[in-house]
Design an enzyme around this catalytic site. Sequence first.
Site, PDB file in Angstrom:
ATOM      1  N   HIS A 335       0.859  -1.176   0.000  1.00 40.03           N
ATOM      2  CA  HIS A 335       0.000   0.000   0.000  1.00 40.03           C
ATOM      3  C   HIS A 335       0.897   1.227   0.000  1.00 40.03           C
ATOM      4  CE1 HIS A 335      -3.795  -2.045   0.513  1.00 40.03           C
ATOM      5  NE2 HIS A 335      -3.408  -2.642   1.619  1.00 40.03           N
ATOM      6  N   CYS A 378      -0.235   2.476  -4.538  1.00 40.44           N
ATOM      7  CA  CYS A 378      -1.024   3.660  -4.849  1.00 40.44           C
ATOM      8  C   CYS A 378      -0.214   4.911  -4.546  1.00 40.44           C
ATOM      9  CB  CYS A 378      -2.306   3.669  -4.030  1.00 40.44           C
ATOM     10  SG  CYS A 378      -3.482   2.420  -4.541  1.00 40.44           S
TER      11      CYS A 378
END
Length: 524
Positions: A335, A378
């Site tokens: 992430h 991301c």
Amino acid sequence: MLECGMLEQDRRALRRRSAVLCKDLVVDELLIQSLQAENILTESMAETIMAEQTSHKRSWRLLLLLPKRGPRAFSSFCSALQETDQQHLQDLLLRSPEKDGKETAVEIIQPEEEPEGNAGRVLKSTTERKRETSSVDREEENEVSSTSSGPVQASDSSLRSESPFRGLSPVREEDRKTERQMTKKRDEQMDRFGDSSLPFPTQEEVAAKRARTRAETMEFSLDADSPISTPVLPCTADFYLSHCQQSYRVNSSPRGFVLVISNVTFDPCAAPDLDPRKGGEVDDEVLRKVFTELDYVVTVHRDLTAQGMRMCIENFCRRPDHRTMDSCVVCLLSHGVEGAIYGTDGQLLQLDWVFESFDNAHCPLLQNKPKMFFIQACRGEEMDCGVEQIDGPPRTCSPSCEQRDAGREGQGDANSRQREDMGRPRIKLPQRSDMICGFASLKGTAAMRNTKRGSWFIQELNRTLRLHAKDTHLADIMVQVNGRIKEREGYAPGTAHHRCKEMSEFTSSLCKDLYLFPKYQPQY
């Protein structure tokens, strides 16, 4: 003769290979979009296929529809297989029965006993196969053994495993009679399913899906199939000899070291908002295989804290054997936010620190050598919903760059020549150079990840390296990855992710073309 719009010989080919197709066919958004572009499938048909929850069921649903979609359906299906890197299935369909050998393979589909009222239950598929090395299963075995010593995820991992039936005796007349009897019985029992010559899907227990949290939407998960793995195509001696002088030296064996850090499971106490990255384990295995085939030594670390990632990268930078290698690769999968990625403890590792660790000052053993970075994370929470293209040809032009300080650069060259005349001092390097970094998404946007097939970016990077590294330098490979990502579109009807988009990008301070010259070793 036409039956339901498809030539009988084409229907027979589909029927003959139906068991293999249901087992090995990857029905994803790319294949579906290809068939839609040829007007073989309508939007509602595509949604019906992709709504199925397993690979086996999607394949079965598509094979039921194809015979009814006109005489072009078979050729369009074959073209779609080629476009989606499933050439081996296209070859299988186009191969005539005579070429299968004297011992013809006969596929026997038997209905399994099931409780009343559960007509859609499992149908057991048994197949008598010929003893020939040209069989699909053996081709796949050879491919697996040539690409990696590790296990290969060849199909939807949630399906029940199917063991290959090898070494069976040739088909006898009584077997043919038995098959005809069972076929008649099957047709009577399953008439309501349409073309009953095709295998039926395996029913599975599917856990109810929970609501997605805000943090999980940072890297959207979309169900799909396992990744396609074809051997890395080799570079030819002629290509190497014609390009090696104008490009980075990349001919050491091994080519260099690869560090893969893949955070899949996060500490629920320290990072309660970071959900598991389902499918992340597929990405690191895909990277391990492709770079191993490219003659790199790959090390994979999974589920590290931010401090653990820092220590791992520091140790990697300090490896003394970088001296004898021609390049290195770092892959970070987690992430993330703009400019940083998360450790399993919810703490951030700044990407600028990572790049600094490999610059010319901190990693002198890699000076003037190409350093490749691939970041699957991301860079924000915004989902790219895409925009409708206006009529007319697509426009993808970007503004050109200007050399605003050309005069200053010229003055610097003059000063440099003057210094050389005074005593030829040691050449100085920029603080940071010879790097290329690929990002899965643009600044501020989220990346897309399939729970079974892995992330879009790693999928396309894997595919492009395997097919084009033989004669394409890395910057052009990244351009091709961008093009493939641009064409992809999420397929999740009824959710916010339906028709979602992603756009990858890369930055580069490379000073030459970077060819990996796969599977070629110069002879001295």
